[in-house]
Design an enzyme around this catalytic site. Structure first.
Site, mmCIF file in Angstrom:
data_model
loop_
_atom_site.group_PDB
_atom_site.id
_atom_site.type_symbol
_atom_site.label_atom_id
_atom_site.label_comp_id
_atom_site.label_asym_id
_atom_site.label_seq_id
_atom_site.Cartn_x
_atom_site.Cartn_y
_atom_site.Cartn_z
ATOM 1 N N LYS A 144 0.009 4.228 -0.101
ATOM 2 C CA LYS A 144 -0.631 5.377 0.561
ATOM 3 C C LYS A 144 -0.466 6.625 -0.317
ATOM 4 O O LYS A 144 -0.464 6.499 -1.539
ATOM 5 C CB LYS A 144 -0.070 5.555 1.975
ATOM 6 C CG LYS A 144 -0.113 4.231 2.769
ATOM 7 C CD LYS A 144 0.176 4.383 4.222
ATOM 8 C CE LYS A 144 0.044 3.019 4.898
ATOM 9 N NZ LYS A 144 0.223 3.085 6.342
ATOM 10 N N GLY B 212 3.207 2.009 10.772
ATOM 11 C CA GLY B 212 4.213 3.049 10.613
ATOM 12 C C GLY B 212 4.987 3.367 11.879
ATOM 13 O O GLY B 212 5.691 4.377 11.940
ATOM 14 N N GLU C 203 -4.911 -4.935 10.693
ATOM 15 C CA GLU C 203 -3.853 -3.952 10.882
ATOM 16 C C GLU C 203 -4.082 -3.215 12.206
ATOM 17 O O GLU C 203 -4.890 -2.268 12.261
ATOM 18 C CB GLU C 203 -3.855 -2.932 9.743
ATOM 19 C CG GLU C 203 -3.634 -3.542 8.373
ATOM 20 C CD GLU C 203 -3.103 -2.519 7.369
ATOM 21 O OE1 GLU C 203 -2.046 -2.792 6.798
ATOM 22 O OE2 GLU C 203 -3.728 -1.466 7.187
ATOM 23 N N ASN D 7 0.872 -1.180 0.000
ATOM 24 C CA ASN D 7 0.000 0.000 0.000
ATOM 25 C C ASN D 7 0.910 1.231 0.000
ATOM 26 O O ASN D 7 1.555 1.524 1.011
ATOM 27 C CB ASN D 7 -0.871 -0.035 1.265
ATOM 28 C CG ASN D 7 -1.695 1.228 1.443
ATOM 29 O OD1 ASN D 7 -1.774 2.069 0.543
ATOM 30 N ND2 ASN D 7 -2.324 1.354 2.607
ATOM 31 N N SER E 86 3.928 -2.422 10.197
ATOM 32 C CA SER E 86 5.377 -2.521 10.419
ATOM 33 C C SER E 86 5.967 -3.861 9.993
ATOM 34 O O SER E 86 6.897 -4.360 10.633
ATOM 35 C CB SER E 86 5.720 -2.198 11.879
ATOM 36 O OG SER E 86 5.382 -0.842 12.173
ATOM 37 N N GLU F 12 -6.509 4.645 8.149
ATOM 38 C CA GLU F 12 -6.262 6.065 7.841
ATOM 39 C C GLU F 12 -7.492 6.696 7.191
ATOM 40 O O GLU F 12 -7.753 7.886 7.362
ATOM 41 C CB GLU F 12 -5.004 6.182 6.962
ATOM 42 C CG GLU F 12 -3.759 5.882 7.788
ATOM 43 C CD GLU F 12 -2.589 5.286 7.029
ATOM 44 O OE1 GLU F 12 -2.587 5.325 5.783
ATOM 45 O OE2 GLU F 12 -1.673 4.763 7.697
ATOM 46 N N HIS G 179 -9.338 1.226 5.267
ATOM 47 C CA HIS G 179 -8.043 1.381 5.941
ATOM 48 C C HIS G 179 -8.212 2.309 7.144
ATOM 49 O O HIS G 179 -9.005 3.248 7.103
ATOM 50 C CB HIS G 179 -7.004 1.936 4.967
ATOM 51 C CG HIS G 179 -5.606 1.852 5.498
ATOM 52 N ND1 HIS G 179 -5.117 2.741 6.436
ATOM 53 C CD2 HIS G 179 -4.612 0.973 5.260
ATOM 54 C CE1 HIS G 179 -3.870 2.397 6.737
ATOM 55 N NE2 HIS G 179 -3.530 1.329 6.034
HETATM 56 P P1 13P Z 1 3.406 0.150 7.571
HETATM 57 O O1 13P Z 1 3.872 -1.129 6.901
HETATM 58 O O2 13P Z 1 4.149 1.357 7.074
HETATM 59 O O3 13P Z 1 3.368 0.017 9.044
HETATM 60 O O4 13P Z 1 1.891 0.385 7.085
HETATM 61 C C1 13P Z 1 0.974 -0.665 7.195
HETATM 62 C C2 13P Z 1 -0.257 -0.262 6.480
HETATM 63 O O5 13P Z 1 -0.986 0.614 6.923
HETATM 64 C C3 13P Z 1 -0.570 -0.948 5.219
HETATM 65 O O6 13P Z 1 -1.848 -0.665 4.799
#
Ligand code: 13P
Length: 251
Positions: free
Chosen positions: A11, A169, A163, A9, A209, A95, A93
């Site tokens: 983002k 992150g 997640e 992803n 992560s 976010e 997601h």
């Molecule tokens: P990270 O791998 O950067 O922690 O992000 C995970 C994520 O949100 C994938 O959708």
């Protein structure tokens, strides 16, 4: 057997200059033994699909509107993603849930739209840190799972990504036992709702992560069928070894 899937992803990262990452990935992992999916920003979906054409890498969107078309300035429909060359779409997601206040009901409506357009939906769920610390993790993810999924899904049309919000992150990862507890719980919940065959066929990705250094141990956890990777998916030198670890776990 559930086919393993490694998803990246991107983002809100990436411009046309970054498409060469996809060419690099297609050259090294374009015929990987597991499924490989990259979800770039909407602006790059069409060109990303062109860059990987001829390889087995699939391209997905990161969100879609629940309506097929209409007066929704700035939004993108599932049919538009499909038309641009996407085969998958990430929905719900954390976010999006956080930045745009998306509810389980909205995620469910988007998932219905994705399926109606022939896209595979990757529906994300996960608890926040306070929920984890308050012992509410299974309640939270169970409620999100129930509310975000429409009826009629199958192992071919739906994946779930667990997640934990606090792991995204941050470099923090749940213990392997914690990941296994949630994935086993989700498997049971899916089997109860959709029946053993369908519930047993829906793939469960872990996200948060995931890095080359922890991928192998995460992929060995029960009911982990792959990963949804953020930061590490931006670099082929990190994402490549994660794909390798997933292939190795498939035996
Ligand atoms: P990270 O791998 O950067 O922690 O992000 C995970 C994520 O949100 C994938 O959708």
């Amino acid at each position: 057997m559930r086919r393993k899937l490694a998803a990246g992803n991107w983002k809100m990262n990436g411009t046309s200059a970054d498409l060469d990452r996809l060419a690099t990935l297609a050259a090294s992992h374009g015929a990987a033994g597991c499924e490989v999916l990259i979800c770039p920003p909407a602006t790059l979906v069409a060109r990303a699909a062109d860059s990987v054409s001829g390889s087995a890498i699939a391209i997905g969107g990161q969100d879609c509107h629940a309506a097929a078309s209409g007066a929704h300035t700035g939004d993108v429909s599932a049919a538009m993603l499909k038309d641009a060359g996407a085969s998958h779409v990430i929905l719900g997601h954390s976010e999006r849930r956080e930045d745009h206040g998306e509810t389980d009901a909205q995620v469910r409506a988007k998932t219905e739209a994705a399926l109606a357009s022939g896209l595979v939906a990757v529906v994300c769920i996960g608890e926040k840190l306070a929920e984890r610390e308050g012992g509410k993790t299974l309640d939270v993810v169970g409620t999100q799972l129930d509310g975000s999924l429409p009826d009629g899904v199958t192992g071919e049309t739906l994946l779930i990504a667990y997640e934990p919000v606090w792991a995204i992150g941050t470099g923090k990862v749940p213990t392997l036992a914690q990941i296994g507890e949630v994935h086993d719980f989700l498997r049971t919940r899916l089997e109860e709702r959709f029946g053993a065959a369908t519930g047993g066929a829906i793939r469960l990705l872990y996200g948060g992560s995931v890095k080359p250094g922890n991928a192998a141990e995460i992929f060995a956890v029960s009911n982990v069928d792959g990963a949804l990777v953020g930061g590490a998916s931006l670099k082929p030198e990190d994402f490549g070894p994660i794909i390798d670890a997933l292939e190795a776990s498939a035996g």
